[in-house]
Design a protein around this motif. Structure first.
Motif, PDB file in Angstrom:
ATOM      1  N   ALA A  93       0.801  -1.232   0.037  1.00 27.09           N
ATOM      2  CA  ALA A  93       0.137  -0.133  -0.103  1.00 27.09           C
ATOM      3  C   ALA A  93       0.911   1.252  -0.042  1.00 27.09           C
ATOM      4  O   ALA A  93       0.477   2.036  -0.424  1.00 27.09           O
ATOM      5  N   SER A  94       2.202   1.207   0.813  1.00 25.73           N
ATOM      6  CA  SER A  94       2.975   2.279   0.825  1.00 25.73           C
ATOM      7  C   SER A  94       3.679   2.704  -0.681  1.00 25.73           C
ATOM      8  O   SER A  94       4.204   3.553  -0.799  1.00 25.73           O
ATOM      9  N   THR A  95       3.829   1.423  -1.347  1.00 28.40           N
ATOM     10  CA  THR A  95       4.791   1.329  -2.501  1.00 28.40           C
ATOM     11  C   THR A  95       4.192   1.636  -3.889  1.00 28.40           C
ATOM     12  O   THR A  95       4.657   1.563  -4.986  1.00 28.40           O
ATOM     13  N   GLY A  96       2.761   1.412  -3.566  1.00 29.30           N
ATOM     14  CA  GLY A  96       1.665   1.294  -4.809  1.00 29.30           C
ATOM     15  C   GLY A  96       1.682   0.033  -5.588  1.00 29.30           C
ATOM     16  O   GLY A  96       1.783  -0.162  -6.885  1.00 29.30           O
ATOM     17  N   SER A  97       2.063  -1.022  -4.926  1.00 26.96           N
ATOM     18  CA  SER A  97       2.404  -2.466  -5.400  1.00 26.96           C
ATOM     19  C   SER A  97       1.417  -3.461  -5.369  1.00 26.96           C
ATOM     20  O   SER A  97       0.554  -3.234  -4.312  1.00 26.96           O
ATOM     21  N   ASP A  98       1.277  -4.281  -6.285  1.00 32.08           N
ATOM     22  CA  ASP A  98       0.471  -5.668  -6.135  1.00 32.08           C
ATOM     23  C   ASP A  98       1.270  -6.669  -5.033  1.00 32.08           C
ATOM     24  O   ASP A  98       2.448  -6.628  -5.086  1.00 32.08           O
ATOM     25  N   VAL A  99       0.486  -7.687  -4.697  1.00 35.67           N
ATOM     26  CA  VAL A  99       1.130  -8.685  -3.880  1.00 35.67           C
ATOM     27  C   VAL A  99       0.679  -9.981  -4.715  1.00 35.67           C
ATOM     28  O   VAL A  99      -0.496 -10.235  -4.591  1.00 35.67           O
ATOM     29  N   GLY A 100       2.048 -10.845  -4.692  1.00 34.12           N
ATOM     30  CA  GLY A 100       1.594 -12.242  -4.975  1.00 34.12           C
ATOM     31  C   GLY A 100       2.043 -13.248  -4.022  1.00 34.12           C
ATOM     32  O   GLY A 100       2.663 -12.429  -3.077  1.00 34.12           O
ATOM     33  N   HIS A 101       1.548 -14.213  -4.042  1.00 35.27           N
ATOM     34  CA  HIS A 101       1.978 -15.216  -3.112  1.00 35.27           C
ATOM     35  C   HIS A 101       2.476 -16.559  -3.607  1.00 35.27           C
ATOM     36  O   HIS A 101       2.318 -16.827  -4.676  1.00 35.27           O
TER      37      HIS A 101
END
Length: 156
Positions: free
Chosen positions: A64-72
């Motif tokens: 959220a701070s870096t404007g990124s998506d998260v993969g797992h």
């Protein structure tokens, strides 16, 4: 490429193999602090995390701070093998980007040691701490260790 190997932020008490342990309030603050640090250092960050709750929450807060998506990646569990993790990271590799891996102990310390020293010996890594590594490819002994990252919230 810059690879950041990070242990999840502080989690609720419980068993190390409990996949459903959430972050504590302090853990949320640690992840927010780390997110600010990484946002200042990188224009864009690719983020992958263990699917276990405490790592997934840490990754989401940082993203959220870096404007990124998260993969797992299922291979990022505490008992994960550094060689297997490196193989899973290969498709995410790019020459000019940064990749954040949020995982657990003992894998976090073992992965850092394997990438830098070529041996998967365990190393202590505090919650929401880890290493920023420079490397061309995720392989044993290929990384340089430019800096240690920590979300220390002293005097908490």
């Amino acid at each position: 490429m810059q690879l950041i190997v990070l242990r999840h932020a502080e989690a609720e008490p419980g068993g190390d193999q409990d996949a459903n342990r959430a972050l504590t309030r302090r853990g949320v603050l640690q992840a927010e602090s780390m997110g600010r640090q990484l946002a200042q250092s990188f224009d864009h960050l690719q983020v992958v995390a263990s699917p276990w709750l405490r790592a997934a929450e840490t990754a989401l807060i940082i993203a959220a701070s870096t404007g990124s998506d998260v993969g797992h990646l299922d291979r990022l569990l505490p008992s994960g093998d550094p060689v297997s993790v490196a193989q899973a990271l290969e498709p995410l590799w790019c020459d000019d980007g940064a990749l954040l891996v949020v995982t657990h102990q003992p894998l976090c310390g073992r992965l850092i040691n394997w990438l830098v020293e070529g041996v998967a010996d365990p190393a202590p890594v505090a919650p929401c701490s880890g290493a920023q590594l420079s490397l061309e490819w995720p392989a044993a002994g290929m990384a340089r260790f430019p800096r240690w990252l920590s979300a220390d919230l002293s005097p908490y």
